[in-house]
Every structure is written in structure tokens, then in C-alpha cells.
Write a protein that holds these residues in place. Structure first.
Motif, PDB file in Angstrom:
ATOM      1  N   TYR A 174       0.963   2.831  13.395  1.00 24.50           N
ATOM      2  CA  TYR A 174       0.404   3.097  12.070  1.00 24.50           C
ATOM      3  C   TYR A 174      -0.817   2.203  11.872  1.00 24.50           C
ATOM      4  CZ  TYR A 174       5.038   5.098  11.673  1.00 24.50           C
ATOM      5  OH  TYR A 174       6.170   5.828  11.915  1.00 24.50           O
ATOM      6  N   ARG A 184      -5.198  -3.515   0.529  1.00 23.65           N
ATOM      7  CA  ARG A 184      -3.961  -2.752   0.710  1.00 23.65           C
ATOM      8  C   ARG A 184      -2.811  -3.506   0.047  1.00 23.65           C
ATOM      9  NH1 ARG A 184      -5.599   2.332   2.292  1.00 23.65           N
ATOM     10  NH2 ARG A 184      -7.010   2.180   4.088  1.00 23.65           N
ATOM     11  N   LEU A 232      -1.455  -8.348   5.228  1.00 25.81           N
ATOM     12  CA  LEU A 232      -1.986  -7.081   4.727  1.00 25.81           C
ATOM     13  C   LEU A 232      -3.510  -7.129   4.753  1.00 25.81           C
ATOM     14  CD1 LEU A 232       0.286  -6.545   1.586  1.00 25.81           C
ATOM     15  CD2 LEU A 232       0.360  -5.208   3.698  1.00 25.81           C
ATOM     16  N   SER A 284       0.650  -7.656  -4.024  1.00 25.97           N
ATOM     17  CA  SER A 284       1.325  -6.946  -2.932  1.00 25.97           C
ATOM     18  C   SER A 284       2.646  -6.374  -3.438  1.00 25.97           C
ATOM     19  CB  SER A 284       1.587  -7.903  -1.769  1.00 25.97           C
ATOM     20  OG  SER A 284       0.378  -8.478  -1.305  1.00 25.97           O
ATOM     21  N   GLU A 286       0.565  -1.750  -0.334  1.00 28.78           N
ATOM     22  CA  GLU A 286       1.853  -1.150  -0.032  1.00 28.78           C
ATOM     23  C   GLU A 286       2.663  -2.049   0.891  1.00 28.78           C
ATOM     24  OE1 GLU A 286       3.136   1.688  -1.392  1.00 28.78           O
ATOM     25  OE2 GLU A 286       1.351   1.500  -2.648  1.00 28.78           O
ATOM     26  N   ALA A 335       0.443   5.904   7.756  1.00 25.29           N
ATOM     27  CA  ALA A 335       1.412   4.885   7.386  1.00 25.29           C
ATOM     28  C   ALA A 335       2.839   5.414   7.397  1.00 25.29           C
ATOM     29  CB  ALA A 335       1.078   4.346   5.993  1.00 25.29           C
ATOM     30  N   SER A 370       2.275  -2.150   4.872  1.00 22.91           N
ATOM     31  CA  SER A 370       1.173  -1.285   5.276  1.00 22.91           C
ATOM     32  C   SER A 370       0.477  -1.839   6.514  1.00 22.91           C
ATOM     33  CB  SER A 370       0.169  -1.165   4.128  1.00 22.91           C
ATOM     34  OG  SER A 370      -0.819  -0.207   4.411  1.00 22.91           O
ATOM     35  N   ASN A 371       0.221  -0.962   7.484  1.00 27.40           N
ATOM     36  CA  ASN A 371      -0.453  -1.284   8.742  1.00 27.40           C
ATOM     37  C   ASN A 371       0.514  -1.773   9.816  1.00 27.40           C
ATOM     38  OD1 ASN A 371      -3.096  -1.334  10.060  1.00 27.40           O
ATOM     39  ND2 ASN A 371      -2.822  -3.536  10.218  1.00 27.40           N
ATOM     40  N   ARG A 379      -5.572   6.208   5.713  1.00 26.83           N
ATOM     41  CA  ARG A 379      -4.581   5.363   6.376  1.00 26.83           C
ATOM     42  C   ARG A 379      -3.517   6.272   6.966  1.00 26.83           C
ATOM     43  NH1 ARG A 379      -0.145   4.034   2.431  1.00 26.83           N
ATOM     44  NH2 ARG A 379       0.296   2.150   3.648  1.00 26.83           N
ATOM     45  N   ASP A 403      -4.190   1.079   8.919  1.00 27.70           N
ATOM     46  CA  ASP A 403      -5.083   1.198   7.761  1.00 27.70           C
ATOM     47  C   ASP A 403      -6.534   1.306   8.225  1.00 27.70           C
ATOM     48  OD1 ASP A 403      -3.039   1.011   5.876  1.00 27.70           O
ATOM     49  OD2 ASP A 403      -3.085  -1.169   5.865  1.00 27.70           O
ATOM     50  N   LEU A 445       6.532   4.610   5.315  1.00 27.90           N
ATOM     51  CA  LEU A 445       6.988   4.023   4.065  1.00 27.90           C
ATOM     52  C   LEU A 445       8.038   2.951   4.374  1.00 27.90           C
ATOM     53  CD1 LEU A 445       6.809   4.076   0.970  1.00 27.90           C
ATOM     54  CD2 LEU A 445       8.605   5.807   0.979  1.00 27.90           C
TER      55      LEU A 445
END
Length: 512
Positions: free
Chosen positions: A278, A395, A391, A308, A397, A290, A400-401, A288, A280, A292
Motif C-alpha cells: 500500500y 495523512r 505517517l 492522527s 488515517e 490503502a 496509512s501507507n 493513495r 500514499d 483500512l
């Protein structure tokens, strides 16, 4: 994700179109590829790459519930999520419902991705009809890569449901004609045979050595899946032979920092044989790709990087696992695997045996994120945690990444060692050497004359909370008593999830 970074912007848009065509909400649309490529110029062999990347995209696009369903029944992890998704909690307690939406989602979406893989392979075969000798050879490699992805999906879904369909084309109507489902053993043998077909056609490299599709599968990924399938078959010599080839290649090594292995520094390390990738795209906004990760995260935290997002608290390391790790004197593997709360620590300390805990067991991570108490659980998974300071700026989430490790070299070493303790002959190193490589990274003392029980315990410590590996080990080894813990009662009849009711309604063979 570097695999997608190598595709131009217009091609990425086309890729997303391919992904939409390649997946279906239900397995009721026959021969998806018949109208899939109207107007496609099959004389332009560059299109084979897009079909291949589309298959990877489908494979990487796991619904958030899918890994949780595969793994929540192990004694290493509890459902969390108290007050939400009660049927998920009941699944953790071995009370299953064929009407539960998650049970259907795993089946339906995995098969949609398997059908997408067949669509991609059929597309590539049509390009090969007009290709040069070199283009045909490249197409064969791409098809082999997709066979590996398909094999991994069939392997995982058979672990969960047992006897399942083995699609042989994108024509889903053929599944309606199946009169007897292939058994789990037949599925695993099929996966092993498919890997044998793929291995000679795949790059002789680590996934991170590939320059065309970085992180893509290689012959060693296929060997790893072959080993896993034969482990389910209890064909331990085949396990030792396949893993021995991986070890003897000298291409793989353990990432030196276990804590960072599951975070940004460990992405596509020399330990990786198969990751869900995954990205970003190194930018704080815009496109992106990604997964979850919120279900794994704490419901309440004070991140070091303000803003965050927190998680949902649906995936909780068990007290049994934590006590097991404390009893072994584990440090970095326990710190990495578990995010602690004050409430969880206090509950643990109600047992006088755990009144004096190591200093790393604190609500503040080494990256200065504070894990506050939350209602849905006592702990959260550290293996699915990306520190807020890792992160990309912009970003927010949770996770994320972050990549998701599927097969690691540590697992290869341990299943090789297990095969030897089960009576197989080794062609690479000894069982002691394999286990001690894993233990050395974890700061654990070396073992001598390693036994099956010791290997199984090492797998518990090393692979907890990763794709249900602990649960499926206990099933294969028939150590059912291990799964009866903390108020849960497991019986062999609870090994597999039930077929989902929407699928039973559609496929009469599932009623038998």
C-alpha cells in the motif's frame, strides 16, 4: 506502492477500470472477460502488464473484515469491538452464523478476486496469440505470477471453509455445475501443483530485487506457498524441500529490527516473500492505495503527531498470549506485538504472578504515541500499528501507507524446522540453526536439540496476530485444548466456518 508508481497516470486510471471489471459483487456473472476487452488491441503486448497489475490490485484490495475473520479464532487474539459487531465476537467464541455478513464477505470477495485473476490470465493469453517469442515468454511469467496470487487466495479460503470450489476459468456459470466440492486436501494439492507449474517461469530473485514490479512474486514466493500447502497436507518432506530451497538460495535474511519490521523502515525488506503493498505515493494528499487498518487500532489514543486518527478497537492481543510471552522473558517481540493500556496492565496485575512487569509495558510507545483506555478492549495489535510520526505529513488515517506482511522469511525458517522435527530430512541448515536465527533477532538464548513443542512455541511468539497462523497450526496439530481458553470452548466440529447462506442459496452443492 512502487509497483504502481511505475505505471503512468493514464495507465493507472485504466488499471482502476480493469479492477472494476475484474471484480463482481456476486458470483453470478458468467464469462466476465467475453465483453471485457471490446476494442482492445491485442497486438500491443504492453497491455499484458496492465492485466497483471490489475490482478495484483485485486489481490491487495482486502476488505478490512477479511484478515480479521481469518485470524480471530486463535488463542493469540480476541475480537475486541465490545458493543459493536456482536456476531464477530461470537465467532471468536466459536459460535458461528451462516447469515453473518462477514462470513459471506470473505467468501464472496475472495472468489471475486480469484475470478479476476482468471480474467487477467485469459487476457494475457489473448495478447500472446499475436506476440513475439519474447512477448510470449513474458506473458508466461505474468500468468505464473497470477497463478501464485490465485493459489494464495485458494489456500487461505480453504483454511477457513474447508472444502471449496476450484475455479478453472472466469466462467462462473461452471461453478453451478459442480456436483461435489473438492476437499480441503484436494485444494491444497491443487495449490501445490500450481506452484510447481509456476516456479520455473518466475524470476529467481527476492521480491524486493525485482525492478519491473518491485515487491511482485518470484519463484521463492511460489516455493513458500507450496510449503504452506504441503504443511496443511502434513507432507513434511515436501515442506522441508521447498523451504530448504529458499534458505539455500542465500537471498533472504531477517530484518535486524523486529520492532521496525512492521513499520515503514521494514517495507519490502529482505525478509519479505509476500506483502500486501500500500502507498500514499509519498504525498500528503491526493491518490493513495490503502488498506483500512482502523479495526486493529486503539479506539482512543493521544498521538505524537496531533490530528492522527485512532482506530476501532476490534482486534485485541489475548491475555493468554501476553502471559505466554512474559513467561518466556520476551522483550522486543512482546513490545512490538502489543499496544498496552493502563486498564489492560491493571487487569493483568490482578494476578500476583504478573505484579512486576517490564518497563516497556506502558501505555506510551517508544514513538511517543499514548494508548489511552478504551471501552472495546484492553490492548491493541502492535503489528498493525504505524506510529503517528511515520505517517506522511498530511495523512491522518490510522496506519496509512503501511504494508501488510503475508509471508516472512522467519516463518520459512520455522516451518522448515518444524518439518525436520516431524521427521523430514533437511537439505539446508539444521532445525536448531533455523530456530536460533529467529530467536537471536528476538534477543532470546539459543536452543539445542530443538523439539516440535519448542518450534510450535517459537511460532506462537514470532507469528502471533498474523493471518491466523497460530489458529491453523493448532488445528493441523490437533492441539484443540489450546483453543479452549478464557471462557471459550473449542471442539473439532468448530474447525471451519459455515458456508454463507447467500452462497448456499445460489450454489446447491453447498447444501450437501
Amino acid at each position: 506502492m512502487k509497483l504502481f508508481n511505475k505505471i503512468s497516470k493514464p495507465s493507472l486510471v485504466l488499471l482502476l477500470v480493469l479492477a472494476v471489471w475484474g471484480c463482481t459483487d456476486k458470483l453470478d456473472e458468467p464469462e466476465l472477460n467475453n465483453n471485457f476487452a471490446g476494442g482492445t488491441d491485442f497486438t500491443d503486448a504492453s497491455g499484458m502488464l496492465l492485466s497483471t497489475v490489475g490482478a495484483y490490485e485485486a489481490f491487495y484490495s482486502r476488505g478490512w473484515e477479511q484478515p480479521l475473520i481469518m485470524s480471530v479464532r486463535g488463542d493469540d487474539v480476541n475480537s475486541g469491538g465490545l458493543g459493536d459487531q456482536p456476531e464477530f465476537t461470537e465467532m471468536d467464541r466459536f459460535n458461528y452464523s451462516k447469515d453473518h455478513w462477514m462470513v459471506n464477505s470473505l467468501w464472496e470477495n475472495t472468489y471475486a478476486d480469484v475470478i479476476s485473476a482468471h480474467t487477467a490470465m485469459e487476457q494475457i493469453a489473448r495478447y500472446q496469440e499475436f506476440g513475439s517469442e519474447a512477448e510470449i515468454a513474458l506473458g508466461n511469467q505474468y500468468i505464473a505470477e497470477i497463478q501464485v496470487l490465485r493459489g494464495m487466495m485458494l489456500f487461505q479460503i480453504s483454511q477457513v471453509y474447508g472444502d471449496i470450489f476450484i475455479p478453472e476459468s472466469s466462467d462462473t456459470e461452471l461453478l453451478l455445475e459442480v456436483e461435489t466440492l473438492p476437499t480441503k486436501a484436494e485444494v491444497m494439492q491443487h495449490v501445490s501443483d500450481q506452484m510447481d507449474l509456476a516456479i520455473p517461469l518466475l524470476p529467481d530473485a527476492r521480491p524486493n530485487e525485482r525492478t519491473d514490479l518491485e515487491g511482485g512474486v518470484t519463484k521463492y514466493t511460489a516455493l513458500a506457498i507450496k510449503a504452506l500447502a504441503n504443511q496443511e497436507l502434513e507432507n513434511y518432506q515436501a515442506v522441508a524441500d521447498a523451504t530448504g530451497q529458499i534458505i539455500a538460495s542465500g537471498k533472504f535474511s531477517l530484518y535486524p529490527d523486529f520492532y521496525e519490521l512492521f513499520k515503514t523502515p521494514g517495507k519490502l525488506s529482505d525478509e519479505s516473500l509476500l506483502d500486501l503493498q500500500y502507498s500514499d505515493f509519498n504525498q500528503g494528499e491526493g491518490d493513495r492505495f490503502a488498506h483500512l487498518y482502523a479495526p486493529y487500532g486503539p479506539q482512543n489514543w493521544s498521538p505524537a503527531v496531533e490530528g492522527s486518527n485512532s482506530g476501532w478497537g476490534f482486534y485485541e492481543p489475548s491475555f493468554k498470549f501476553i502471559k505466554f510471552m512474559l513467561g518466556r522473558g520476551e522483550t522486543v517481540r512482546l513490545e512490538t506485538s502489543v499496544l498496552f493500556t493502563e486498564r489492560g496492565i491493571a487487569e493483568l496485575q490482578t494476578d500476583p504472578a504478573y505484579s512486576d512487569l517490564p518497563s516497556f509495558m506502558t501505555k506510551i510507545t517508544r514513538d511517543n504515541d499514548t494508548i489511552n483506555d478504551f471501552a472495546r478492549g484492553y490492548f491493541s495489535s502492535g503489528k498493525h500499528y504505524l506510529p503517528s510520526n511515520q505517517l506522511i505529513e498530511g495523512r491522518t488515517e490510522y496506519g496509512s501507507n503501511k504494508n501488510n506482511n503475508v509471508i516472512r522469511y522467519a516463518e520459512i525458517l520455522l516451518i522448515y524446522a518444524e518439518a525436520l522435527t516431524q521427521g523430514a530430512s533437511g537439505s539446508a541448515i539444521t532445525a536448531d540453526q533455523a530456530v536460533n536465527l529467529v530467536r537471536e533477532r528476538a534477543g532470546m538464548p539459543a536452543l539445542s536439540g530443538v523439539t516440535l513443542d519448542q518450534v510450535v512455541e517459537e511460532k506462537f511468539a514470532e507469528l502471533a496476530m498474523e493471518w491466523g497462523k497460530r489458529y491453523y497450526d493448532m488445528i493441523r496439530l490437533q492441539r484443540f485444548d489450546e483453543l479452549t481458553y478464557d471462557g471459550r470452548t473449542f471442539t473439532e466440529a468448530k474447525t471451519f466456518l459455515p458456508y454463507p447462506q447467500p452462497q448456499i442459496d445460489q450454489f446447491p452443492v453447498l447444501q450437501n
